[in-house]
Design an enzyme around this catalytic site. Structure first.
Site, PDB file in Angstrom:
ATOM      1  N   ASP A 109      -4.907   0.162   2.032  1.00 34.96           N
ATOM      2  CA  ASP A 109      -5.174  -1.369   2.025  1.00 34.96           C
ATOM      3  C   ASP A 109      -6.876  -1.129   1.748  1.00 34.96           C
ATOM      4  O   ASP A 109      -7.205  -2.216   1.079  1.00 34.96           O
ATOM      5  CB  ASP A 109      -4.944  -1.918   3.336  1.00 34.96           C
ATOM      6  CG  ASP A 109      -3.350  -2.313   3.548  1.00 34.96           C
ATOM      7  OD1 ASP A 109      -2.703  -2.563   2.285  1.00 34.96           O
ATOM      8  OD2 ASP A 109      -2.972  -2.028   4.423  1.00 34.96           O
ATOM      9  N   SER A 134       0.662  -1.129  -0.057  1.00 37.19           N
ATOM     10  CA  SER A 134      -0.166  -0.118  -0.017  1.00 37.19           C
ATOM     11  C   SER A 134       0.930   1.206   0.095  1.00 37.19           C
ATOM     12  O   SER A 134       0.159   2.513  -0.116  1.00 37.19           O
ATOM     13  CB  SER A 134      -0.864  -0.072   1.148  1.00 37.19           C
ATOM     14  OG  SER A 134      -0.209  -0.231   2.382  1.00 37.19           O
ATOM     15  N   HIS A 135       2.272   1.282   0.157  1.00 38.81           N
ATOM     16  CA  HIS A 135       3.120   2.327   0.111  1.00 38.81           C
ATOM     17  C   HIS A 135       4.082   2.318  -1.104  1.00 38.81           C
ATOM     18  O   HIS A 135       5.263   3.177  -0.838  1.00 38.81           O
ATOM     19  CB  HIS A 135       3.469   2.581   1.552  1.00 38.81           C
ATOM     20  CG  HIS A 135       2.475   2.857   2.543  1.00 38.81           C
ATOM     21  ND1 HIS A 135       1.643   1.952   2.948  1.00 38.81           N
ATOM     22  CD2 HIS A 135       2.094   4.207   2.872  1.00 38.81           C
ATOM     23  CE1 HIS A 135       0.628   2.640   3.695  1.00 38.81           C
ATOM     24  NE2 HIS A 135       0.900   3.992   3.569  1.00 38.81           N
TER      25      HIS A 135
HETATM   26  P1  NDP Z   1      -0.386  -4.288   9.160  1.00 38.50           P
HETATM   27  O1  NDP Z   1      -1.439  -4.200   9.781  1.00 38.50           O
HETATM   28  O2  NDP Z   1      -0.141  -4.809   7.847  1.00 38.50           O
HETATM   29  O3  NDP Z   1       0.697  -4.472   9.887  1.00 38.50           O
HETATM   30  C1  NDP Z   1       1.224  -3.889  11.147  1.00 38.50           C
HETATM   31  C2  NDP Z   1       2.277  -4.556  11.764  1.00 38.50           C
HETATM   32  O4  NDP Z   1       2.162  -5.697  12.493  1.00 38.50           O
HETATM   33  C3  NDP Z   1       3.649  -4.596  10.839  1.00 38.50           C
HETATM   34  O5  NDP Z   1       4.847  -4.194  11.506  1.00 38.50           O
HETATM   35  C4  NDP Z   1       3.531  -6.091  10.717  1.00 38.50           C
HETATM   36  O6  NDP Z   1       4.930  -6.613  10.545  1.00 38.50           O
HETATM   37  C5  NDP Z   1       3.263  -6.630  12.078  1.00 38.50           C
HETATM   38  N1  NDP Z   1       2.246  -7.906  11.742  1.00 38.50           N
HETATM   39  C6  NDP Z   1       1.262  -8.134  10.898  1.00 38.50           C
HETATM   40  N2  NDP Z   1       0.739  -9.585  11.093  1.00 38.50           N
HETATM   41  C7  NDP Z   1       1.587 -10.150  12.090  1.00 38.50           C
HETATM   42  C8  NDP Z   1       1.363 -11.243  12.705  1.00 38.50           C
HETATM   43  N3  NDP Z   1       0.462 -12.096  12.367  1.00 38.50           N
HETATM   44  N4  NDP Z   1       2.186 -11.243  13.757  1.00 38.50           N
HETATM   45  C9  NDP Z   1       2.987 -10.240  14.327  1.00 38.50           C
HETATM   46  N5  NDP Z   1       3.234  -9.051  13.614  1.00 38.50           N
HETATM   47  C10 NDP Z   1       2.178  -9.170  12.455  1.00 38.50           C
HETATM   48  O7  NDP Z   1      -0.057  -2.612   8.808  1.00 38.50           O
HETATM   49  P2  NDP Z   1      -0.944  -1.520   8.516  1.00 38.50           P
HETATM   50  O8  NDP Z   1      -2.314  -1.862   7.700  1.00 38.50           O
HETATM   51  O9  NDP Z   1      -1.662  -1.104   9.911  1.00 38.50           O
HETATM   52  O10 NDP Z   1      -0.257  -0.191   8.131  1.00 38.50           O
HETATM   53  C11 NDP Z   1       0.346  -0.273   6.881  1.00 38.50           C
HETATM   54  C12 NDP Z   1       1.482   0.666   6.621  1.00 38.50           C
HETATM   55  O11 NDP Z   1       0.721   1.968   6.288  1.00 38.50           O
HETATM   56  C13 NDP Z   1       2.294   1.052   7.797  1.00 38.50           C
HETATM   57  O12 NDP Z   1       3.675   0.760   7.170  1.00 38.50           O
HETATM   58  C14 NDP Z   1       2.174   2.461   8.028  1.00 38.50           C
HETATM   59  O13 NDP Z   1       3.231   3.450   8.257  1.00 38.50           O
HETATM   60  C15 NDP Z   1       1.560   3.126   6.908  1.00 38.50           C
HETATM   61  N6  NDP Z   1       0.680   4.280   6.893  1.00 38.50           N
HETATM   62  C16 NDP Z   1       1.112   5.417   6.780  1.00 38.50           C
HETATM   63  C17 NDP Z   1       0.291   6.566   6.792  1.00 38.50           C
HETATM   64  C18 NDP Z   1       1.031   8.030   6.469  1.00 38.50           C
HETATM   65  O14 NDP Z   1       0.135   8.942   6.680  1.00 38.50           O
HETATM   66  N7  NDP Z   1       2.112   8.219   5.959  1.00 38.50           N
HETATM   67  C19 NDP Z   1      -0.905   6.468   7.313  1.00 38.50           C
HETATM   68  C20 NDP Z   1      -1.190   5.037   7.716  1.00 38.50           C
HETATM   69  C21 NDP Z   1      -0.627   4.234   7.449  1.00 38.50           C
HETATM   70  P3  NDP Z   1       5.702  -7.028   8.932  1.00 38.50           P
HETATM   71  O15 NDP Z   1       5.768  -5.717   8.415  1.00 38.50           O
HETATM   72  O16 NDP Z   1       6.620  -7.933   9.224  1.00 38.50           O
HETATM   73  O17 NDP Z   1       4.146  -7.826   8.281  1.00 38.50           O
END
Ligand code: NDP
Length: 335
Positions: free
Chosen positions: A190, A49-50
């Protein structure tokens, strides 16, 4: 569920495509390089998504004149531990490239330091900044607000941004622990991808425009997202607002909502990044002690360590299979 067409493209081609697009729409070498690196690294790690998905939004803000492609971020070290970067109305990646090394040095010297970024536009994941610090042996914490997309717990209208929070913990013998998460149920990117690909999102993700719960991403885009974990996620989102706007002096999400031109790119805002030296704070045993904890955690059945998925993806230097419609849209920007 519909089958989504993809196209094979190498990581170098992803970087080059992004660089050519950003250069065409007015980014100078430094800004285009910083942005293309962010897009490339997101695709390399599977932060879908980024990565390229964000390129049309970056371009929209360059075209509308909201964001400066030739921004020259300005760093000031007001106190030994307080660093400010004025992003000069550019995208965050170049401001971060300029500010993070100064932050790291300050934390290495003093144990803890804060970087506040203002007058910038964040449209990327936050793990690149926290991971940069962890790779230097520092703990990193970063957060930024956005514009209203999330209803605070109890409300049905948007007030918070998706307000991501990232944390990275350094490890001497392996890749750092890194979590990076929106404080909403899902990142808006997402939800947009689910809408594009025709997938439902999990129940509880958001509300439709009528204020009723919905698992239809199209309806949630018209309505609101919810914070993760009810009032607990809402409290963390509140903290992110206060740290990234109250402490940087830049926009709270609601302020960004009233001033943004809604061109499809990111709103103007601040970012707060904290760097901590575990060696200076905890002493020499910090690594051995925390590694014992992490080993126990990792050995538990069913547990996976945040950051692991991306670091595993990163080992694969082969081509990526990118959503074809999205890739065509990005390529069209060069015509
Ligand atoms: P996710 O829900 O996909 O993941 C969140 C975190 O949880 C990640 O670090 C991921 O690690 C970890 N994770 C996921 N599944 C598991 C699991 N089963 N067990 C343990 N850890 C887990 O992310 P979001 O959808 O919440 O966010 C996605 C991105 O969006 C982020 O990078 C965020 O910075 C970005 N974002 C940016 C914004 C902006 O304004 N610039 C605004 C909002 C979001 P792993 O990476 O290893 O999967």
């Amino acid at each position: 569920m519909s089958e989504v067409a993809t196209e094979k493209i190498s990581l170098q081609e992803i970087y080059d495509l992004a660089f050519d697009v950003f250069s065409k729409y007015g980014c100078n070498q430094d800004n285009a390089t910083a942005l293309s690196r962010i897009v490339h690294n997101a695709e390399r790690d599977g932060s879908l998504s980024h990565g390229l998905f964000r390129v049309p939004g970056y371009v929209a803000s360059l075209k509308s004149g909201k964001v400066k492609g030739e921004a020259e971020p300005n760093v000031k070290q007001n106190l030994p531990t307080i660093i400010s970067v004025d992003g000069d109305y550019g995208f965050a990646p170049y401001a971060l490239e300029v500010g993070l090394p100064v932050l790291a040095k300050a934390a290495e010297d003093s144990g803890i330091a804060i970087l506040k970024i203002s007058n910038s536009f964040h449209f990327a994941a936050l793990w690149p900044e926290t991971e940069f610090l962890a790779e230097k042996g520092l703990i990193g914490i970063a957060c930024t607000a956005a514009k209203p997309m999330v209803a605070p717990a109890g409300a049905k209208k948007a007030f918070f941004g998706t307000n991501p929070l990232s944390f990275a913990w350094p490890r001497k013998e392996s890749t750092p622990i890194v979590f990076d998460m929106a404080t909403s149920t899902l990142a808006m990117g997402d939800v947009q991808i689910a809408a594009r690909d025709g997938h439902a999102v999990p129940p509880g993700t958001g509300l439709g425009p009528d204020g009723n719960p919905s698992d239809d991403p199209q309806e949630i885009i018209k309505g609101v997202l919810l914070p993760f974990g009810g009032y607990k996620g809402s409290a963390i989102s509140l903290m992110v607002e206060l740290l990234s706007a109250g402490l940087t002096g830049d926009n709270f999400s609601y302020e960004a909502g009233t001033t943004d031109n809604n061109d499809g790119g990111p709103p103007k805002g601040g970012e707060l990044i904290i760097a901590i030296s575990p060696a200076l704070v905890a002493g020499n045993e910090w690594s051995t002690h925390s590694e014992m904890f992490l080993k126990k955690l990792k050995n538990m059945e069913g547990v996976r360590i945040p950051g692991e998925r991306r670091h595993k993806n990163r080992l694969d230097q082969g081509p990526r299979f990118i959503n074809k419609a999205m890739l065509d849209k990005v390529k069209k920007l060069l015509e």
